[in-house]
Design a protein around this motif. Structure first.
Motif, PDB file in Angstrom:
ATOM      1  N   LYS A 117       0.837  -1.289   0.017  1.00 25.90           N
ATOM      2  CA  LYS A 117       0.112   0.019  -0.113  1.00 25.90           C
ATOM      3  C   LYS A 117       0.752   1.039  -0.045  1.00 25.90           C
ATOM      4  N   GLU A 118       1.809   1.264   0.805  1.00 25.92           N
ATOM      5  CA  GLU A 118       2.866   2.400   0.933  1.00 25.92           C
ATOM      6  C   GLU A 118       3.552   2.441  -0.387  1.00 25.92           C
ATOM      7  N   GLU A 119       3.891   1.598  -0.878  1.00 22.67           N
ATOM      8  CA  GLU A 119       4.604   1.649  -2.261  1.00 22.67           C
ATOM      9  C   GLU A 119       3.634   2.205  -3.210  1.00 22.67           C
TER      10      GLU A 119
END
Length: 166
Positions: A117-119
């Motif tokens: 998700k962060e990526e």
């Protein structure tokens, strides 16, 4: 001579023959016969005693067999109870291990999802920034096509920066 009354001489010799026969039989025949009958009686008595002993042994063996069978059934019941308890413990242990493993897998999946998700957010931000710069560049090129428009824009930006610092 009459048929129903014997002569005295015949009677005498018949008595002597009978006496000799009785004597010979008493001397030689009866002891052998009595000995044979006594052997047979002893054999029958011994057989009866042996049969009683065999019957008693059979009864003892039967009781022993029943006791062994009862003990074996008791041991079987104990073994089955112990196996059932061990099975329950093993099943519970396996469930606990499976629960711990599933929790580890879920935690790992959550971490992986958060990392992805962060990526993805970083990728979207980079893409949005790139798109914004590209759009802003195109808009500025269209608006600031002349040098005079560019100078006006620079002055206005400096003025806005001075106002925001004050």
């Amino acid at each position: 001579m009459s048929l129903l009354t014997p002569e005295p001489g015949l009677l005498f010799w018949m008595l002597i023959s009978f006496g000799i026969t009785v004597f010979v039989l008493a001397k030689f025949g009866f002891p052998a016969i009595l000995k044979s009958v006594e052997k047979r009686k002893n054999y029958i008595d011994e057989s009866i005693v042996a049969a009683r002993k065999a019957y008693e042994q059979l009864a003892n063996i039967k009781e022993t067999g029943e006791a062994i069978l009862t003990e074996a059934r008791k041991e079987q019941t104990d073994i089955l109870k112990e196996a059932s308890l061990k099975q329950g413990i093993m099943i519970e242990r396996a469930r606990e291990e499976a629960r711990i493993e599933s929790e580890k897998l879920i935690a790992s999946a959550r971490q992986q999802i958060l990392a992805e998700k962060e990526e993805a957010l970083l990728s979207i931000r980079k893409e949005a920034a790139t798109l914004s710069l590209t759009i802003a560049e195109r808009i500025l090129r269209e608006k600031l096509g002349t040098e005079q428009e560019q100078k006006k824009m620079i002055e206005r930006l400096f003025n806005e920066m001075d106002i925001s610092r004050s």
